[in-house]
Design a protein around this motif. Sequence first.
Motif, short mmCIF file in Angstrom:
data_model
loop_
_atom_site.label_atom_id
_atom_site.label_comp_id
_atom_site.label_asym_id
_atom_site.label_seq_id
_atom_site.Cartn_x
_atom_site.Cartn_y
_atom_site.Cartn_z
N ILE A 52 2.47 10.68 9.68
CA ILE A 52 1.36 11.56 8.96
C ILE A 52 0.27 10.81 8.45
O ILE A 52 -0.75 11.23 8.36
CB ILE A 52 2.15 12.30 7.74
N ALA A 53 0.37 9.52 7.95
CA ALA A 53 -0.72 8.67 7.76
C ALA A 53 -1.75 8.57 8.57
O ALA A 53 -2.84 8.49 8.40
CB ALA A 53 -0.29 7.49 6.92
N LYS A 54 -1.29 8.53 10.00
CA LYS A 54 -2.11 8.23 10.95
C LYS A 54 -2.87 9.74 11.24
O LYS A 54 -4.28 9.28 11.47
CB LYS A 54 -1.28 7.96 12.43
N TYR B 120 -4.49 -1.60 1.36
CA TYR B 120 -3.51 -1.57 0.19
C TYR B 120 -1.96 -1.94 0.77
O TYR B 120 -1.07 -2.11 -0.16
CB TYR B 120 -3.26 -0.01 -0.41
N LEU B 121 -1.57 -2.07 2.11
CA LEU B 121 -0.33 -2.40 2.49
C LEU B 121 -0.73 -2.77 3.57
O LEU B 121 -1.51 -2.41 4.80
CB LEU B 121 0.54 -1.33 2.37
N ILE B 122 -0.15 -3.97 4.11
CA ILE B 122 -0.03 -4.54 5.64
C ILE B 122 1.37 -4.49 6.16
O ILE B 122 2.48 -4.69 5.48
CB ILE B 122 -0.40 -6.08 5.44
N LYS C 4 -2.63 5.92 -2.35
CA LYS C 4 -1.42 6.97 -2.69
C LYS C 4 -0.65 6.61 -1.39
O LYS C 4 0.77 6.66 -1.64
CB LYS C 4 -2.03 8.16 -2.87
N ILE C 5 -1.05 6.54 -0.42
CA ILE C 5 -0.21 6.73 0.91
C ILE C 5 0.57 5.24 1.04
O ILE C 5 1.71 5.44 1.36
CB ILE C 5 -1.00 6.79 2.29
N SER C 6 -0.18 4.13 0.56
CA SER C 6 0.83 2.96 0.59
C SER C 6 1.75 2.92 -0.31
O SER C 6 2.94 2.53 -0.18
CB SER C 6 -0.23 1.71 0.45
#
Length: 102
Positions: free
Chosen positions: A11-13, A35-37, A89-91
């Motif tokens: 969904i994030a993609k 925000y995230l790896i 928010k997604i991270s």
Amino acid sequence: MNNKFLQFLGIAKKAGKIVEGYNKCEELLSKKRAYLILLATDISENSKKKFENYALQRNIDVVNEFSSSELGNILGSESIKVICIVDKKISEKLKSLLPENN
């Protein structure tokens, strides 16, 4: 597929909130803030250290729980070793969906 983390990553993609690939993520981390790896479990040791150093310098969490084929399959590629999340928010939602958080 019953893994909610991977489903939400898809969904994030679609929302355009991820950057995929070694070079693109490295460029993003040197210029902006991620925000995230996400690192594949089968990434090379040198690459892993490099991105973990970026994360440490910028206080970014790293997730290292999925293989490159698992990450690639959900994002429509054969394999992906590095992904950066560019939305806070997604991270946070992705981190909450990790197996150790459930």
